[in-house]
Motif scaffolding. Structure first.
Motif, short mmCIF file in Angstrom:
data_model
loop_
_atom_site.label_atom_id
_atom_site.label_comp_id
_atom_site.label_asym_id
_atom_site.label_seq_id
_atom_site.Cartn_x
_atom_site.Cartn_y
_atom_site.Cartn_z
N THR A 43 0.83 -1.23 -0.02
CA THR A 43 -0.01 -0.18 -0.03
C THR A 43 0.91 1.36 -0.13
O THR A 43 0.42 2.29 0.17
CB THR A 43 -0.81 0.10 1.08
N GLY A 44 2.12 1.02 0.09
CA GLY A 44 3.13 2.14 -0.13
C GLY A 44 3.35 3.04 1.10
O GLY A 44 3.96 4.10 1.13
N CYS A 45 2.85 2.55 2.37
CA CYS A 45 3.04 3.22 3.49
C CYS A 45 4.24 3.55 3.97
O CYS A 45 4.69 4.43 4.98
CB CYS A 45 1.96 2.43 4.88
N LYS A 46 5.30 2.70 3.64
CA LYS A 46 6.75 2.89 3.96
C LYS A 46 6.90 2.51 5.52
O LYS A 46 7.94 2.83 6.31
CB LYS A 46 7.24 4.29 3.95
N LEU A 47 6.02 2.02 6.25
CA LEU A 47 6.13 1.54 7.90
C LEU A 47 7.51 0.69 7.81
O LEU A 47 8.18 0.79 8.85
CB LEU A 47 5.08 0.75 8.23
N ALA A 104 14.28 7.59 12.83
CA ALA A 104 13.29 7.48 11.63
C ALA A 104 14.01 7.96 10.08
O ALA A 104 14.08 9.21 10.06
CB ALA A 104 11.89 8.09 11.90
N ARG A 124 8.32 4.24 -5.15
CA ARG A 124 7.24 4.72 -5.16
C ARG A 124 7.02 5.97 -6.07
O ARG A 124 7.84 6.92 -5.92
CB ARG A 124 6.73 5.43 -3.69
N PRO A 143 4.44 8.91 -6.97
CA PRO A 143 3.12 9.23 -6.38
C PRO A 143 1.99 9.31 -7.48
O PRO A 143 0.90 8.94 -6.98
CB PRO A 143 3.48 10.65 -5.84
N THR A 144 2.19 9.88 -8.59
CA THR A 144 0.99 9.81 -9.28
C THR A 144 1.12 8.55 -10.47
O THR A 144 0.00 8.76 -11.16
CB THR A 144 1.09 11.25 -10.19
N GLY A 193 6.62 11.28 10.23
CA GLY A 193 8.02 10.68 9.78
C GLY A 193 8.29 9.70 10.52
O GLY A 193 9.14 9.00 10.03
N PHE A 206 2.66 12.01 1.71
CA PHE A 206 4.01 11.87 2.03
C PHE A 206 4.72 13.35 2.26
O PHE A 206 5.88 13.25 2.49
CB PHE A 206 4.91 10.96 0.98
N GLN A 218 6.21 13.90 5.94
CA GLN A 218 7.24 13.04 6.19
C GLN A 218 8.50 13.70 5.39
O GLN A 218 9.43 13.87 6.07
CB GLN A 218 6.94 11.60 5.74
N GLU A 219 8.12 14.06 4.18
CA GLU A 219 9.54 14.41 3.36
C GLU A 219 9.96 15.86 3.88
O GLU A 219 11.11 15.94 3.97
CB GLU A 219 9.23 14.49 2.11
N LEU A 254 11.93 15.24 6.99
CA LEU A 254 12.88 14.76 6.74
C LEU A 254 13.89 15.83 6.29
O LEU A 254 15.09 15.56 6.22
CB LEU A 254 13.02 13.61 6.04
N GLU A 273 8.95 15.15 -2.82
CA GLU A 273 7.79 15.41 -2.67
C GLU A 273 7.17 16.92 -2.58
O GLU A 273 7.86 17.64 -2.17
CB GLU A 273 7.40 14.75 -1.17
N GLY A 309 0.99 14.33 -4.20
CA GLY A 309 0.58 13.04 -4.78
C GLY A 309 -0.65 13.01 -5.51
O GLY A 309 -1.22 13.95 -6.07
N MET A 310 -1.44 11.93 -4.86
CA MET A 310 -3.01 11.98 -5.08
C MET A 310 -3.80 12.39 -4.12
O MET A 310 -4.99 12.12 -3.97
CB MET A 310 -3.35 10.60 -5.53
N ARG A 347 13.22 17.47 -0.14
CA ARG A 347 13.99 16.27 -0.33
C ARG A 347 14.44 15.94 0.99
O ARG A 347 15.09 16.94 1.60
CB ARG A 347 15.02 16.63 -1.40
N GLY A 348 14.09 14.96 1.38
CA GLY A 348 14.52 14.75 3.01
C GLY A 348 15.89 13.78 2.85
O GLY A 348 16.19 12.96 2.02
N SER A 402 -2.09 3.52 0.89
CA SER A 402 -1.90 4.35 2.25
C SER A 402 -1.26 5.55 2.17
O SER A 402 -0.50 5.88 1.13
CB SER A 402 -0.89 3.45 3.23
N CYS A 403 -1.38 6.50 3.15
CA CYS A 403 -0.37 7.66 3.37
C CYS A 403 0.93 6.97 4.04
O CYS A 403 0.99 5.98 4.56
CB CYS A 403 -1.17 8.56 4.18
N ALA A 404 1.68 7.87 4.85
CA ALA A 404 2.88 7.63 5.19
C ALA A 404 2.49 7.00 6.61
O ALA A 404 1.67 7.40 7.35
CB ALA A 404 3.80 8.88 5.43
N SER A 405 3.03 5.89 6.72
CA SER A 405 2.97 5.03 7.85
C SER A 405 1.66 4.84 8.53
O SER A 405 1.15 4.51 9.50
CB SER A 405 3.80 6.01 9.24
N CYS A 406 0.83 4.30 7.45
CA CYS A 406 -0.63 4.21 7.70
C CYS A 406 -0.91 2.69 7.34
O CYS A 406 -0.59 2.13 6.51
CB CYS A 406 -1.42 4.98 6.74
#
Lengths: 213, 623
Positions: free
Chosen positions: A20-24, A37, A48, A50-51, B66, B95, B98-99, B102, B155, B175-176, B199-200, B278-282
């Motif tokens: 799902t691209g979450c990066k966890l 982190a 990834r 994004p679009t 992040g 994202f 998060q970026e 970072l 991002e 993004g979307m 850019r992180g 997902s979004c970041a860390s979701c």
């Protein structure tokens, strides 16, 4: 069949369609091994766009060739037959970056003369415990699983290489930055249980395995 | 984590000043929406036109963004809103937050107007002002592709042509995903700011990594046990349409009706989806990737751009959703304003001399055409682009049919005439007609035992959602809880009380803050942070001319009973409403005219005037 030394061992497998691209996975890995982190300084990174509807994990797929190990000038990369993975011995690494360039799958992350590559967290991968959709799974794999992992990684390789785009020019720039610097004390790095015991260090945190625990 | 910075960017003078985020602000607000509104209030002069160079535009990250903290992707864009002319903020996922974190930044305070098209580039703790001429005129998706082709794995938070043309409900996209509400995209456009690109590379230090990961994992497992979370993961927010429609609470045809077709329900939406992302860390992954090349539609869009405009076909809804997103238009505002125009036309209050063509309900080609016209501010689109301000063109009579509060169209597709707590919530929310500030969602679960509700909200809540008694308490409680979640940057979908009686509340946030950043904050401390945020927003609004009279509802909600379904006959009785409002003000510690008590006001004004020792110099209010 390129799987001789891995049959019977637990493998880290991946399924891009489920990601799902979450990066966890990325953030958990960097937090666990390095104490911060990051989405780039980590042994499992997400490719990834994004679009464009692209997201999948990239990490060491325990390949047969192991050019990282072959080309390391200080023998800092060693084969662990129990886990079936090449592991970095931090004290021997001089941060030359050759393994990064030689890795066919862009699986090794490099920054400021540090590297990180997957060591399966000593047998209990942290990333798997966070993945919500079993896009990465740690289990005993069949030859079929291993072959599928190679095929998937290879079919994605053009995207992976475009994403990371780490070339010799960038490596030379990084090497110019001088001798290797540690970013954190070695205590924070994950040690294999046997090593930890030998050094009298606290054991690794028990993590959930990939079976929905 | 403590090392993230705030950058003060003057686009006119082309100057950037980078400083640490003051510890005192962390103590009072932690981050995100709270610190944003502090900076807005501090640097914005009273009475400023939101589309003038003097508006202050603040980008802010939640304090845990992040990291591996559950659902920690949320960033906020704050400014004086071109729609409401009061506090405006849009909360986004994806994202970008998060970026940006970072890259070293928690907040950007942007003032002035750049001379030409500009974008900000953030990397390694630096902010660069760069020429955006090659990117001006692109929509929200093309421009992000262009940035990635030119700059690599960045991002970007961008506005579309809609923002460039100052459409009052132009949004900010990454993004979307979208930071949708209150016209942040228009404020960007008014500053000639096309994008903030990050850019992180600066790691976010975690004080106790193993304990933090354990906390994250345990909270994740706890949250995953929730049925609501599992449903969200599979159906997205679309399942809320089913629930609301069943009781007769889906705003339909500009809230004239309250039930609509099954073609827009979650099973039909699911058929148009490829995958959940997902979004970041979701780990909830509530977002559909749809077969028409976009993401969504969300519940709000389904209700407001769908049912509210009379859209009948699932495919039409999904395509209109994708178009709105690509163009960078807030779907809640777009749907409300289009439906408003449709009803006004139907009633003969406006005619083709204004609309340029006969307006009908749910006409896909027409809606597509109108969205493009809005985007470019062409013809009738130029009128619609004014959002709620369009009454000036439509005439006084049009105001009676406008479903908005404080100048902001209602974002919840749920018609609030049935659940009285919802009605109070949208009436008092600081952004205007908005459900994300304080919707006491548990009111909708009529089978929830009263003891459970009391355990969460406090004694004094009542079981019947359609009554007026005991509703101020859940709204006030939600105010604080949701503000804290916004300030730490966690998604509301796992927020205690937002969709479920469990999930991430003060105790979980306490644990995450302790293990990640060695912060010692009790649930009471955290609740106070919520109160600080609510009161700061209130004070800002009061300064900009808001009064108790603005804590109200659309005329339709008072005067017209709901026509169908379980909710039939319900409306909001004015004196009962005023009593609820009194009760709410008392709970918030305010005067009965809706103003802050003197002592509290002075406390916040002192904070606004503070010199922070870390910086050593007084921060001046922008001249």
């Amino acid at each position: 069949m390129r799987s001789g030394d891995l049959v019977g061992l637990k493998q880290l497998l991946f399924y891009p369609d489920k990601c799902t691209g979450c990066k966890l996975c990325s953030v958990a890995c960097s937090t666990y091994h390095l104490g911060f982190a990051s989405t780039e300084k980590t042994a499992i990174r997400i490719v990834r766009e994004p679009t464009q509807g692209i997201e999948y994990p990239n990490y060491c797929i325990q390949c047969e060739e192991k050019p990282c190990m072959t080309f390391c000038p200080t023998d800092a990369l060693v084969w662990d037959p129990k886990l079936g993975i090449v592991e970095l011995v931090d004290d021997l690494c001089i941060g030359c970056g050759v393994c990064v360039i030689k890795c066919p799958y862009e699986a090794i992350a490099f920054w400021d003369r540090n590297i990180i590559k997957c060591n399966l967290c000593g047998g209990a991968p942290q990333c798997v415990s966070f993945c919500p959709e079993e896009a990465i799974v740690y289990k005993e794999a069949t030859e079929e699983d291993i072959r599928e992992r190679y095929e998937t990684a290879e079919s994605l390789l053009p995207l992976t290489q475009a994403h990371f785009g780490f070339g010799v020019g960038e490596l030379k720039d990084a090497l110019k930055k001088g001798p290797k610097r540690r970013t954190e004390p070695i205590e924070r790095r994950q040690l294999r249980p046997s090593t930890a015991k030998a050094l009298g260090r606290p054991k690794a945190l028990p993590v959930h395995d990939g079976d929905g625990g | 984590m403590h090392k993230r910075k705030v950058a003060f960017v003057d686009l006119a003078k082309e100057k950037v000043k980078v400083e640490p985020v003051p510890k005192e602000l962390r103590r009072r607000f932690l981050g995100g929406r709270g610190i944003n509104v502090y900076y807005l209030h501090r640097f914005l002069k009273e009475g400023t036109d939101p589309l003038s160079p003097d508006n202050v535009l603040v980008f802010g990250n939640g304090y845990l963004v992040g990291t591996s903290a559950p659902e920690s992707s949320r960033w906020v864009v704050t400014a004086k809103s071109p729609e409401s002319c009061l506090v405006g903020d849009g909360n986004g996922g994806g994202f970008f937050g998060q970026e940006m974190r970072l890259a070293g930044f928690d907040h950007l305070v942007i003032t002035g107007r750049a001379e030409g098209p500009t974008y900000l580039y953030l990397e390694d703790g630096r902010v660069e002002l760069r020429d955006a001429t090659p990117y001006w005129g692109m929509d929200t998706l093309d421009v992000q592709d262009a940035f990635r082709m030119d700059l690599g794995n960045v991002e970007a938070a961008v506005c579309g042509v809609s923002g460039e043309r100052l459409v009052r409900f132009a949004c900010v996209r990454n993004g979307m995903k979208t930071s949708a509400r209150t016209g942040g995209g228009a404020v960007m456009g008014s500053k000639n700011l096309k994008a903030v690109v990050a850019r992180g590379s600066i790691d976010i230090a975690i004080d106790h990594p193993l304990e933090f990961l354990q906390a994250c994992n345990e909270i994740k497992d706890y949250v995953h046990r929730s049925k609501v979370v599992k449903t969200l993961g599979r159906f997205g927010t679309a399942f809320l349409y089913d629930a609301s429609n069943r009781i007769g609470a889906i705003r339909t045809k500009n809230s004239q009706l309250n039930q609509w077709l099954d073609t827009l329900d979650s099973h039909h939406i699911e058929e148009q989806a490829l995958k959940m992302v997902s979004c970041a860390s979701c780990f909830v992954h509530c977002r559909h990737r749809n077969v028409w090349g976009g993401e969504g539609p969300e519940y709000s869009t389904t209700g407001i751009l769908g049912a509210n405009c009379g859209v009948e076909k699932t495919e039409d809804l999904v395509k209109l959703n994708n178009l709105c997103n690509r163009l960078g238009l807030d779907t809640s505002s777009a749907g409300t304003i289009l439906a408003w125009a449709m009803e006004l036309y139907e009633r003969g209050i406006i005619d083709a001399s204004v609309t340029e063509e006969p307006l009908g309900w749910g006409d896909y080609e027409q809606m597509e055409r109108l969205l493009y016209k809005i985007n470019f501010r062409e013809g009738f689109g130029d009128v619609l682009a004014e959002s709620t301000h369009a009454w000036k063109r439509f005439g006084e009579a049009s105001k009676d049919y406008l479903i908005a509060i404080k100048g902001l169209p209602q974002s919840d597709p749920h018609d609030c005439r049935y659940i009285k707590g919802f009605a109070l919530g949208i009436a008092v929310a600081s952004r205007g007609a908005d459900h994300l500030r304080n919707r006491p969602t548990l009111e909708i679960f009529t089978t929830l035992p009263l003891e459970v509700k009391e355990g969460i909200y406090g004694a004094g809540v009542t079981a019947d959602p359609t009554g007026y008694v005991g509703k101020a308490m859940p709204v006030a409680w939600s105010d604080d809880m949701y503000a804290v979640i916004d300030n730490v940057g966690i998604c509301k979908f796992v927020c205690h009380g937002f969709n479920s009686p469990h999930l991430v509340g003060y105790e979980e946030v306490q644990r995450l803050l302790k293990t990640a950043a060695s912060l010692d904050m009790t649930p009471a401390d955290l609740r106070q942070i919520g109160r600080n945020t609510i009161d700061m927003e209130r004070m800002f609004n009061l300064r900009e001319g808001m009064t108790r009279a603005d804590d109200t509802l659309p005329k339709r909600y008072f005067d017209e009973p709901l026509p169908a379904g379980l909710a039939k006959g319900h409306r909001i009785e004015r004196d009962a409403f005023e009593k609820m409002l009194d009760e709410y003000y008392i709970l918030r510690g305010w005067n009965l005219d809706g103003t802050l008590k003197e002592e509290r006001r002075r406390e916040l004004e002192d904070l606004l005037a503070r010199t922070f020792p870390a910086e050593g110099e007084r921060l001046e209010v922008a001249a």
